[in-house]
Design an enzyme around this catalytic site. Structure first.
Site, short mmCIF file in Angstrom:
data_model
loop_
_atom_site.label_atom_id
_atom_site.label_comp_id
_atom_site.label_asym_id
_atom_site.label_seq_id
_atom_site.Cartn_x
_atom_site.Cartn_y
_atom_site.Cartn_z
CD GLU A 67 5.44 67.95 12.77
OE1 GLU A 67 5.59 68.77 11.84
OE2 GLU A 67 6.24 67.02 13.00
CG ASP A 85 8.78 66.30 14.84
OD1 ASP A 85 8.17 65.52 14.08
OD2 ASP A 85 9.33 67.34 14.43
CB ILE A 87 9.23 61.76 10.81
CG1 ILE A 87 8.70 60.34 10.94
CG2 ILE A 87 10.46 61.78 9.89
CD1 ILE A 87 8.31 59.70 9.60
CG ASP A 88 12.98 67.43 13.36
OD1 ASP A 88 12.40 68.19 12.56
OD2 ASP A 88 14.01 67.74 13.98
CB THR A 90 8.30 64.88 7.13
OG1 THR A 90 7.94 64.56 8.48
CG2 THR A 90 7.41 64.11 6.19
CG ASP A 213 10.44 71.64 14.81
OD1 ASP A 213 10.23 70.52 14.33
OD2 ASP A 213 9.83 72.67 14.46
#
Length: 268
Positions: A67, A85, A87-88, A90, A213
């Site tokens: 990402e 990702d 930190i999905d 954030t 995601d």
């Protein structure tokens, strides 16, 4: 555990330790806006770097799509690609709202092979290998057995980056709200998909997502006996970013409701 999955888990846990330490001092975390309502922190960047370091050490020839750093030079040449990702969720993270996760997937020639979704706040590790099932902390998981839509809990994600399809989305939301037991929007799509895989949610839909995601969570659902598609019921959800998922019985009931509210742009 498959060797590549084992490496993905190692990478997720290393990044998780970075995220957990930072979560104790959120007032010191630097936050930047990539675009309206889309944020990145130094923690995202550090966690992503840690993940890539572990993957590169084990598989230097593999491509990477992440990402924050984008696609690696190897991505166009390698049959293998990691989709990351760090930190999905954030926005949840920077507010101290404990609903975010690390998502790591591996594709081979575009097909999903491995998936990890790691909820660092609850220490819940969701894993899947193509053809070998899906697991939560080493326990086999399956999608829910619920068959009635009016008894089902459905997850979703509100449009927050682009609002081109917000009217269509709100029509879907209104219809499904009246026909289900409830709608939930926790704010981290990878975890929502993992929750479908383990039966906490019976279905899910969202529009405007990115491959990072969706990738790991989609494999979790498929390996847990569920279905994942785009809004047309086809398999291009990674390309379109529009996702419908659920147990087979509930998927078959929510997809037509969602399709009934597609605009011409969403049919293209």
């Amino acid at each position: 555990m498959h060797p590549t999955l084992n490496i993905a888990v190692k990478a997720a846990r290393r990044a998780g330790s970075i995220i957990n330490r930072a979560s104790l001092q959120l007032d010191q975390v630097s936050v930047q806006a990539k675009s309206p309502n889309d944020f990145v922190t130094e923690v995202d960047q550090a966690a992503e770097a840690a993940i890539i370091e572990v993957l590169r050490e084990a598989y230097p020839e593999h491509g990477i799509l992440a990402e924050e750093s984008g696609a690696s030079a190897q991505s166009s040449d390698s049959e293998y690609q990691w989709i990351i990702d760090p930190i999905d969720g954030t926005t949840n993270f920077i507010h101290g709202f404990p609903q975010y996760a690390i998502s790591i997937a591996l594709t081979k020639n575009g097909a999903l092979e491995q998936g990890v979704v790691y909820d660092v706040t609850r220490n819940e590790l969701f894993t899947a290998t193509k053809g070998r099932g899906a697991f939560l902390n080493d326990r086999r998981i399956r999608v829910s057995k619920r068959v009635r839509l009016n008894e089902s809990l459905i997850g979703t994600g509100f449009p927050f980056r682009q609002f081109d399809h917000v009217d269509a989305y709100l029509a879907m939301f209104k219809d499904l709200t009246q026909k289900t037991a409830g709608i939930r929007r926790p704010g981290a799509a990878s975890l929502d998909l993992a929750y479908v895989a383990c039966g906490r949610l019976d279905g899910f839909w969202e529009m405007g997502l990115q491959p990072w995601d969706v990738a790991a969570g989609a494999l979790l659902i498929q390996e847990a006996g569920g279905l994942v598609s785009d809004l047309a019921g086809e398999g291009t959800y990674m390309e379109t970013g529009n996702v419908v998922a659920g147990s087979p019985k509930i998927f078959g009931q929510i997809l037509p409701i969602i399709q009934a509210h597609r605009t011409a742009a969403l049919r293209a």
